[in-house]
Design a protein around this motif. Sequence first.
Motif, PDB file in Angstrom:
ATOM      1  N   ILE A  28       0.835  -1.201   0.000  1.00 32.19           N
ATOM      2  CA  ILE A  28       0.000   0.000   0.000  1.00 32.19           C
ATOM      3  C   ILE A  28       0.871   1.254   0.000  1.00 32.19           C
ATOM      4  CG2 ILE A  28      -1.607   1.358   1.406  1.00 32.19           C
ATOM      5  CD1 ILE A  28      -2.869  -1.335   2.237  1.00 32.19           C
ATOM      6  N   LEU A  29       1.940   1.251   0.801  1.00 34.37           N
ATOM      7  CA  LEU A  29       2.781   2.443   0.911  1.00 34.37           C
ATOM      8  C   LEU A  29       3.692   2.654  -0.294  1.00 34.37           C
ATOM      9  CD1 LEU A  29       3.688   2.455   4.687  1.00 34.37           C
ATOM     10  CD2 LEU A  29       2.055   3.898   3.468  1.00 34.37           C
ATOM     11  N   ARG A  30       3.776   1.684  -1.207  1.00 32.21           N
ATOM     12  CA  ARG A  30       4.539   1.892  -2.443  1.00 32.21           C
ATOM     13  C   ARG A  30       3.820   2.832  -3.398  1.00 32.21           C
ATOM     14  NH1 ARG A  30       5.305  -3.995  -3.361  1.00 32.21           N
ATOM     15  NH2 ARG A  30       6.620  -4.519  -1.624  1.00 32.21           N
ATOM     16  N   VAL A  31       2.524   2.992  -3.230  1.00 28.43           N
ATOM     17  CA  VAL A  31       1.746   3.870  -4.105  1.00 28.43           C
ATOM     18  C   VAL A  31       1.953   5.298  -3.600  1.00 28.43           C
ATOM     19  CG1 VAL A  31      -0.549   4.409  -4.964  1.00 28.43           C
ATOM     20  CG2 VAL A  31       0.081   2.028  -4.494  1.00 28.43           C
ATOM     21  N   ARG A  32       2.659   6.094  -4.368  1.00 29.69           N
ATOM     22  CA  ARG A  32       3.090   7.428  -3.926  1.00 29.69           C
ATOM     23  C   ARG A  32       1.922   8.350  -3.544  1.00 29.69           C
ATOM     24  NH1 ARG A  32       7.444   9.455  -1.483  1.00 29.69           N
ATOM     25  NH2 ARG A  32       7.846  11.563  -2.134  1.00 29.69           N
ATOM     26  N   PRO A  33       0.867   8.487  -4.349  1.00 33.08           N
ATOM     27  CA  PRO A  33      -0.236   9.380  -3.939  1.00 33.08           C
ATOM     28  C   PRO A  33      -0.914   8.913  -2.649  1.00 33.08           C
ATOM     29  CG  PRO A  33      -0.405   8.888  -6.274  1.00 33.08           C
ATOM     30  CD  PRO A  33       0.668   8.007  -5.725  1.00 33.08           C
ATOM     31  N   LEU A  34      -1.035   7.620  -2.483  1.00 34.03           N
ATOM     32  CA  LEU A  34      -1.636   7.096  -1.262  1.00 34.03           C
ATOM     33  C   LEU A  34      -0.733   7.351  -0.062  1.00 34.03           C
ATOM     34  CD1 LEU A  34      -4.006   5.611  -0.045  1.00 34.03           C
ATOM     35  CD2 LEU A  34      -2.883   3.465  -0.619  1.00 34.03           C
ATOM     36  N   GLN A  35       0.565   7.229  -0.259  1.00 33.91           N
ATOM     37  CA  GLN A  35       1.523   7.505   0.806  1.00 33.91           C
ATOM     38  C   GLN A  35       1.439   8.975   1.236  1.00 33.91           C
ATOM     39  OE1 GLN A  35       5.566   7.052  -0.457  1.00 33.91           O
ATOM     40  NE2 GLN A  35       6.355   6.887   1.612  1.00 33.91           N
ATOM     41  N   LYS A  36       1.374   9.867   0.269  1.00 32.93           N
ATOM     42  CA  LYS A  36       1.256  11.294   0.588  1.00 32.93           C
ATOM     43  C   LYS A  36      -0.040  11.589   1.335  1.00 32.93           C
ATOM     44  CE  LYS A  36       3.990  13.467  -3.016  1.00 32.93           C
ATOM     45  NZ  LYS A  36       3.981  14.423  -4.119  1.00 32.93           N
ATOM     46  N   TRP A  37      -1.128  10.956   0.896  1.00 33.04           N
ATOM     47  CA  TRP A  37      -2.412  11.177   1.548  1.00 33.04           C
ATOM     48  C   TRP A  37      -2.387  10.683   2.993  1.00 33.04           C
ATOM     49  CZ3 TRP A  37      -6.106   7.833   3.542  1.00 33.04           C
ATOM     50  CH2 TRP A  37      -7.297   8.433   3.901  1.00 33.04           C
ATOM     51  N   LEU A  38      -1.780   9.529   3.224  1.00 34.29           N
ATOM     52  CA  LEU A  38      -1.706   8.988   4.583  1.00 34.29           C
ATOM     53  C   LEU A  38      -0.875   9.880   5.502  1.00 34.29           C
ATOM     54  CD1 LEU A  38      -1.313   5.186   3.824  1.00 34.29           C
ATOM     55  CD2 LEU A  38      -3.233   6.290   4.964  1.00 34.29           C
ATOM     56  N   VAL A  39       0.248  10.388   4.998  1.00 35.25           N
ATOM     57  CA  VAL A  39       1.084  11.275   5.803  1.00 35.25           C
ATOM     58  C   VAL A  39       0.352  12.579   6.094  1.00 35.25           C
ATOM     59  CG1 VAL A  39       3.202  12.651   5.796  1.00 35.25           C
ATOM     60  CG2 VAL A  39       3.251  10.272   5.032  1.00 35.25           C
ATOM     61  N   ARG A  40      -0.311  13.115   5.076  1.00 35.59           N
ATOM     62  CA  ARG A  40      -1.077  14.345   5.269  1.00 35.59           C
ATOM     63  C   ARG A  40      -2.187  14.158   6.296  1.00 35.59           C
ATOM     64  NH1 ARG A  40      -2.041  15.757  -0.380  1.00 35.59           N
ATOM     65  NH2 ARG A  40       0.098  16.334  -0.700  1.00 35.59           N
ATOM     66  N   SER A  41      -2.873  13.029   6.205  1.00 33.65           N
ATOM     67  CA  SER A  41      -3.952  12.742   7.144  1.00 33.65           C
ATOM     68  C   SER A  41      -3.419  12.576   8.558  1.00 33.65           C
ATOM     69  CB  SER A  41      -4.692  11.475   6.730  1.00 33.65           C
ATOM     70  OG  SER A  41      -5.274  11.636   5.473  1.00 33.65           O
ATOM     71  N   ALA A  42      -2.294  11.890   8.696  1.00 37.63           N
ATOM     72  CA  ALA A  42      -1.711  11.695  10.026  1.00 37.63           C
ATOM     73  C   ALA A  42      -1.240  13.015  10.619  1.00 37.63           C
ATOM     74  CB  ALA A  42      -0.555  10.705   9.955  1.00 37.63           C
TER      75      ALA A  42
END
Length: 58
Positions: A28-42
């Motif tokens: 899941i964290l290999r997907v760059r847009p999803l990784q950015k969204w998760l960090v932003r949300s956190a």
Amino acid sequence: MNKFVYSVLALIVGGIVYRYRYPIVNAILRVRPLQKWLVRSAMNVPSVRNTIISQVFR
């Protein structure tokens, strides 16, 4: 009967997800847009943000 089958199926799927949880998270964290969204949300959670900022600038 139907409820029993769903319960057993949920337990099996839960066990598989638990067993392979780290490869799943890595995939899941290999997907760059999803990784950015998760960090932003956190970082929108004040306690998480304060903990991370305090550890970075230690």
